[in-house]
Enzyme design. Structure first.
Site: not given
Ligand code: RUB
Length: 313
Positions: A134, A203
């Site tokens: 991701c 998340d």
């Molecule tokens: C994004 C996702 C990321 C976390 C952490 O999912 O799973 O790994 O949100 O991101 P989506 P960060 O694209 O559905 O939002 O480290 O930027 O908080």
């Protein structure tokens, strides 16, 4: 009541979050908190109670934008709680409270991100290969830091179906001058023996130390365990969800089937959960602003560092 333009600004932020124009837990929280601050600055409320009602409306709209985002919820609750407990009665002063607390929260978040990068970049060894899934801004910041420190390493990123956040990661890594390979999600096991380390974002973190991240993360963790490849979660502690300590499950957002197939045959059932749960047994460590910690110690650490999280509703 919200004045029309003010209402629009919160609705607009919520809409951009819902449509994934803003993605990743950090960016979601930052967008939400800025929307609340902007809304507060334009408030026409006549007293504290009316002001708090406006903030509560904004909270409802923003919370509903994405279900699995405790960092956003913790941030908003923190700001509203500061207003509730403030002795100030004048709306002008309360708007200042919102501004101060929001700015402080954003500064702390930024500081955490840099601490995480400083700690995590040490785990990126010269001439190694790192797999990620991701797009996590916390992960890509850490990898950029390792690159800035002069390390030479490669990144392998998954596409991250259905909406291909892996492409964002790939572009960012290329821009940073890192040799990058993109693979389809189902090729993770195929490449797992060729990578030295897996790093993913988060998340949500539950009281048991389980981690919720983009759908497919738990399969990546499973493959990593089977191949004996270390699997790390890179995350701010404030992604901890306090409701989980009281027995509630973290709710997993289920998104539109159209993201998977825009024109499916009639009668076909399509399921599209956005996230899944990786159990703590699969996680070597959580790289956070307090260092690299065991997922088992999460509740204790939250209690020590962010005890306010349990007090705000
Ligand atoms: C994004 C996702 C990321 C976390 C952490 O999912 O799973 O790994 O949100 O991101 P989506 P960060 O694209 O559905 O939002 O480290 O930027 O908080």
């Amino acid at each position: 009541m919200w004045d029309a333009s003010l209402h629009e600004s919160v609705l607009d932020a919520a809409d951009r979050i819902r449509r994934l124009e803003v993605q990743g837990a950090r960016n979601v929280a930052i967008t939400a908190i800025k929307a609340i601050e902007a809304a507060a600055k334009k408030s026409k409320a006549k007293g504290k109670e009316a002001f708090l009602n406006e903030l509560s409306d904004a909270k409802t709209v923003l919370f509903a934008s994405r279900e699995t985002e405790p960092l956003m919820r913790n941030a908003i609750r923190h700001v509203i709680h500061a207003v509730e407990k403030s002795d100030e009665e004048s709306v002008r002063e309360l708007v200042d409270v919102v501004s101060q607390v929001s700015s402080q929260f954003l500064e702390d978040l930024e500081r955490s991100k840099e601490k995480i990068a400083a700690v995590g970049s040490k785990r990126i060894l010269n001439h190694s290969r790192v797999l990620t899934h991701c797009h996590s801004s916390t992960v890509t910041n850490m990898l950029r830091k390792a690159k800035d420190e002069g390390k030479s390493f490669e990144v392998v990123c998954t596409e991250s179906r259905p909406v291909f956040q892996g492409r964002i990661t790939a572009k960012e890594m290329l821009d940073a001058g890192i040799r990058t390979t993109l693979i389809v999600d189902s090729a993770v096991r195929y490449f797992m023996n060729e990578v030295d380390l897996v790093v993913v974002g988060a998340d949500a973190i539950t009281s048991e130390g389980n981690v919720i991240n983009k759908i497919g993360t738990s399969m990546v963790a499973l493959a990593a365990k089977e191949a004996r490849t270390p699997f790390y979660v890179v995350s701010e502690l404030l992604k901890f969800d306090p409701v989980t300590i009281h027995g509630d499950y973290e709710r997993i957002e289920e998104r539109s089937p159209k993201e998977v197939w825009t024109d499916p045959p009639a009668g076909l059932i399509i399921r599209n959960p956005a996230f899944d749960v990786t159990r703590r047994e699969f996680i070597h460590g959580i790289i956070c602003e307090e260092g690299i910690i065991s997922p088992h110690s999460i509740s204790e650490l939250i209690n020590r560092k962010y005890s306010w999280i349990f007090k705000v509703t």
